[in-house]
Scaffold this active site. Structure first.
Site, short mmCIF file in Angstrom:
data_model
loop_
_atom_site.label_atom_id
_atom_site.label_comp_id
_atom_site.label_asym_id
_atom_site.label_seq_id
_atom_site.Cartn_x
_atom_site.Cartn_y
_atom_site.Cartn_z
N LYS A 150 0.81 -1.22 0.00
CA LYS A 150 0.00 0.00 0.00
C LYS A 150 0.84 1.27 0.00
O LYS A 150 0.48 2.26 -0.63
CB LYS A 150 -0.96 -0.01 1.19
CG LYS A 150 -2.04 -1.06 1.02
CD LYS A 150 -3.03 -1.10 2.15
CE LYS A 150 -4.05 -2.19 1.86
NZ LYS A 150 -5.11 -2.27 2.82
N ASP A 193 -9.77 2.41 2.64
CA ASP A 193 -9.77 1.62 3.88
C ASP A 193 -10.40 2.39 5.03
O ASP A 193 -11.16 1.83 5.84
CB ASP A 193 -8.33 1.24 4.28
CG ASP A 193 -7.82 0.02 3.51
OD1 ASP A 193 -8.65 -0.75 3.00
OD2 ASP A 193 -6.58 -0.14 3.42
P1 NAP Z 1 1.64 -4.32 6.53
O1 NAP Z 1 1.85 -3.00 5.88
O2 NAP Z 1 2.46 -5.48 6.10
O3 NAP Z 1 1.84 -4.05 8.13
C1 NAP Z 1 1.78 -5.15 9.03
C2 NAP Z 1 1.73 -4.63 10.47
O4 NAP Z 1 1.50 -5.76 11.32
C3 NAP Z 1 3.01 -3.97 10.96
O5 NAP Z 1 2.66 -2.92 11.85
C4 NAP Z 1 3.71 -5.11 11.71
O6 NAP Z 1 4.57 -4.64 12.73
C5 NAP Z 1 2.53 -5.81 12.32
N1 NAP Z 1 2.79 -7.23 12.62
C6 NAP Z 1 3.04 -8.24 11.76
N2 NAP Z 1 3.17 -9.41 12.41
C7 NAP Z 1 3.03 -9.14 13.73
C8 NAP Z 1 3.07 -9.93 14.92
N3 NAP Z 1 3.30 -11.26 14.86
N4 NAP Z 1 2.85 -9.32 16.11
C9 NAP Z 1 2.62 -7.99 16.18
N5 NAP Z 1 2.58 -7.18 15.08
C10 NAP Z 1 2.78 -7.75 13.87
O7 NAP Z 1 0.14 -4.79 6.39
P2 NAP Z 1 -1.16 -3.86 6.22
O8 NAP Z 1 -1.38 -3.55 4.80
O9 NAP Z 1 -1.05 -2.76 7.20
O10 NAP Z 1 -2.34 -4.87 6.65
C11 NAP Z 1 -2.46 -5.29 8.01
C12 NAP Z 1 -3.61 -6.30 8.10
O11 NAP Z 1 -4.87 -5.65 7.92
C13 NAP Z 1 -3.53 -7.41 7.06
O12 NAP Z 1 -3.78 -8.63 7.71
C14 NAP Z 1 -4.63 -7.07 6.09
O13 NAP Z 1 -5.18 -8.23 5.49
C15 NAP Z 1 -5.66 -6.40 7.00
N6 NAP Z 1 -6.51 -5.43 6.27
C16 NAP Z 1 -7.84 -5.71 6.19
C17 NAP Z 1 -8.66 -4.81 5.54
C18 NAP Z 1 -10.12 -5.07 5.45
O14 NAP Z 1 -10.77 -4.48 4.58
N7 NAP Z 1 -10.68 -5.90 6.31
C19 NAP Z 1 -8.14 -3.64 4.95
C20 NAP Z 1 -6.78 -3.40 5.08
C21 NAP Z 1 -5.97 -4.31 5.74
P3 NAP Z 1 6.11 -4.20 12.44
O15 NAP Z 1 6.07 -2.73 12.09
O16 NAP Z 1 6.79 -4.49 13.72
O17 NAP Z 1 6.60 -5.07 11.31
#
Ligand code: NAP
Length: 277
Positions: A66, A102
């Site tokens: 993103k 989002d």
């Molecule tokens: P991203 O950019 O890859 O960011 C991932 C985040 O999760 C980072 O802050 C990371 O922390 C943290 N993280 C990963 N593994 C972790 C763990 N084991 N324990 C604690 N923190 C952890 O991903 P994103 O685009 O922000 O998406 C995040 C989630 O939201 C995804 O699962 C996505 O599918 C979901 N989402 C859903 C919707 C919906 O419409 N329902 C919309 C958007 C996103 P660090 O900074 O320490 O790496």
């Protein structure tokens, strides 16, 4: 001729977006197709340009691209401008316009589908990735009392709070970044999990006693195991997964591309029924 759209990410097999957009197309009579594209982690830009040059009309962008999608966009519209993250690309000839749906998606879901109010509430937002950047402005415009952003890598949460300095005005008691270890003894009315931990069956390291009476625990992840929601339920919180947000953000994207916002409640209900089978 059928207009082509897709969701691009890595991983992307879990995405329900093709099913949702197929429902929207049926309901609105729009002539569109919608598929999944798995982009190599170092090949996002090439995959986007290939799709556009092959006649594609737009893309939804999911993790971890993103923020890269924001940098690739030649122009930013609406909330995407400040978000620094883009989940919807629209191709206007050779021009790439970045949007972020989002934030409107989660706010719509919390307010209209779950009937909860953010104004005046203590909110904890976990994660500092693309999804968190995307929801910050619309969430803050709902005027919570306070917002704590917690993240595994604290520097990322601090950078995010700094990026959104202008939004401090919306929260009476401000926006702060904290490590999970600092949450002990704090209480929240709304706790949003915007980490991807759930995709690997994990959850952030949370203390007991985090949820105020009647609190909402919201996990952006949908489908599969949900350790955060299971934990929250044992703590007495009302729980919701991110299916409603997914459908609402998809409806906002569909409107950007096609000029019509499809009805979302029947799609949410149908997807929930399918998953119970
Ligand atoms: P991203 O950019 O890859 O960011 C991932 C985040 O999760 C980072 O802050 C990371 O922390 C943290 N993280 C990963 N593994 C972790 C763990 N084991 N324990 C604690 N923190 C952890 O991903 P994103 O685009 O922000 O998406 C995040 C989630 O939201 C995804 O699962 C996505 O599918 C979901 N989402 C859903 C919707 C919906 O419409 N329902 C919309 C958007 C996103 P660090 O900074 O320490 O790496």
């Amino acid at each position: 001729m059928t207009d082509r759209y897709a969701v691009i990410g890595n991983p992307v097999a879990h995405s329900l977006s093709p099913e949702i957009h197929a429902e929207f197309a049926r309901a609105t009579g729009e002539d569109v197709s919608y598929t999944r594209i798995l982009a190599p982690l170092d090949g996002f830009k090439e995959a986007v340009l290939k799709f556009r040059d092959g006649g594609g009309r737009g893309l939804n962008v999911t993790l971890p691209f993103k923020r890269e999608a924001w940098r690739l966009s030649g122009r930013h519209a609406g909330y995407a401008l400040e978000a620094g993250a883009v989940n919807t690309l629209a191709f206007d000839g050779p021009h790439i316009v970045g949007h972020n749906t989002d934030g409107p998606g989660i706010v719509y879901d919390i307010r209209n589908n779950l009937g909860r109010v953010v104004r005046g509430k203590r909110v904890l937002l976990m994660g500092a990735g693309g999804a968190t950047y995307g929801v910050m402005e619309p969430l803050m415009r709902e005027q919570p009392e306070s917002l704590v952003v917690a993240n595994r890598t604290l520097e990322n949460a601090i950078a995010l709070v700094g990026h959104f300095e202008k939004l401090q005005q919306y929260a009476a008691r401000g926006i702060v970044a904290r490590p999970y270890s600092a949450l002990a003894g704090m209480q929240f009315d709304i706790v949003i999990n915007a980490t991807s931990a759930g995709l690997s069956g994990a959850m952030p390291d949370l203390p007991s006693g985090l949820f105020a009476e009647g609190a909402l625990a919201y996990d952006m992840v949908y489908g599969g195991a949900a350790p955060f929601l299971e934990f929250a339920a044992t703590q007495g919180a009302q729980v919701s997964d991110g299916l409603g947000m997914l459908v609402e953000q998809a409806a906002e994207s569909f409107q950007i591309w096609r000029g019509v916002r499809p009805a979302t409640k029947p799609v949410i209900a149908r997807l929930r029924a399918l998953r119970k089978r």
